[in-house]
Design an enzyme around this catalytic site. Sequence first.
Site, PDB file in Angstrom:
ATOM      1  N   GLU A   1      -6.154  -4.680  10.078  1.00 53.15           N
ATOM      2  CA  GLU A   1      -5.091  -3.730  10.401  1.00 53.15           C
ATOM      3  C   GLU A   1      -5.421  -2.985  11.685  1.00 53.15           C
ATOM      4  O   GLU A   1      -6.174  -2.013  11.670  1.00 53.15           O
ATOM      5  CB  GLU A   1      -4.938  -2.708   9.257  1.00 53.15           C
TER       6      GLU A   1
ATOM      7  N   ASN B   1       0.884  -1.173   0.000  1.00 55.51           N
ATOM      8  CA  ASN B   1       0.000   0.000   0.000  1.00 55.51           C
ATOM      9  C   ASN B   1       0.918   1.218   0.000  1.00 55.51           C
ATOM     10  O   ASN B   1       1.504   1.560   1.019  1.00 55.51           O
ATOM     11  CB  ASN B   1      -0.888  -0.028   1.256  1.00 55.51           C
TER      12      ASN B   1
HETATM   13  P1  PGA Z   1       2.495   0.128   7.630  1.00 55.30           P
HETATM   14  O1  PGA Z   1       1.073   0.428   6.946  1.00 55.30           O
HETATM   15  O2  PGA Z   1       2.980  -1.180   7.072  1.00 55.30           O
HETATM   16  O3  PGA Z   1       3.360   1.286   7.233  1.00 55.30           O
HETATM   17  O4  PGA Z   1       2.251   0.045   9.096  1.00 55.30           O
HETATM   18  C1  PGA Z   1       0.155  -0.600   6.703  1.00 55.30           C
HETATM   19  C2  PGA Z   1      -1.087  -0.053   6.061  1.00 55.30           C
HETATM   20  O5  PGA Z   1      -1.543   1.032   6.459  1.00 55.30           O
HETATM   21  O6  PGA Z   1      -1.663  -0.684   5.165  1.00 55.30           O
END
Ligand code: PGA
Length: 249
Positions: free
Chosen positions: A166, A9
């Site tokens: 998440e 992402n």
């Molecule tokens: P991060 O973000 O891996 O930087 O914690 C994950 C996301 O928001 O999909």
Amino acid sequence: MRKKIIAGNWKMNMTPSQAVALCAELKDLVKNDDVDVVYCVPAIDIVPVVNALKGTNVKVGAENMYFEEKGAFTGEISAAMLKDAGVEYVIIGHSERRDYFKEDDALLNKKVKKAIEAGLTPILCCGETLEQREMGITMDWIRMQIKSDLAGVAAADVAKLVIAYEPIWAIGTGKTATTAQAEEVCGGIRACIAEIYDQATAEAVRIQYGGSVNAGNAAELFAEKDIDGGLVGGASLKADFGKIVCYNK
Ligand code: PGA
């Protein structure tokens, strides 16, 4: 057996020319036949990234879309536009969109349905705040999100869906959920799908963990029985993403 799916992402990072350069840099590092690999990129990067990834194993996803077919919605992008540009996946309901852009479950339900209708695979995000976790209502909250976001969606479509768990407190903080915490909620989401739909649908749906996934913790997380891969933010913008994709090599 569910195939793992590991998606980057990119969030609001990478200009079109930087995006093309990153695709070239990662090209040989993200080859793993055991895994579906997706880059979810900013709208303006979609066309150059689709071109840059031709002939590779990597699919392209969008980070957002609007649910209306077309018309006077200045600044928005439709599911049909994404599909026509070569997009296969779309993140729906990321916590940053829920929080900063006030997207609620009723809106997200419309987006999920429109994405499916257009032939896109939603990566539907859910997750609790630290406050909710400390109050002990994590699973209640997530079950509510899942039920609202999937209201009226047919079992056959849910089976093809990707759900990303998440925890908000783990996003971009370097604070990963423990493997046990991540597995507990991913298993709980699968149980919720079995309850709303049936066991076969629950066994088919792919559930990712996201939140500070990195080259050091990916293998342990992805070894869990209910964790079918990851949604990766920060670490998807560097060579480390190759190590995450090749976690089993
Ligand atoms: P991060 O973000 O891996 O930087 O914690 C994950 C996301 O928001 O999909």
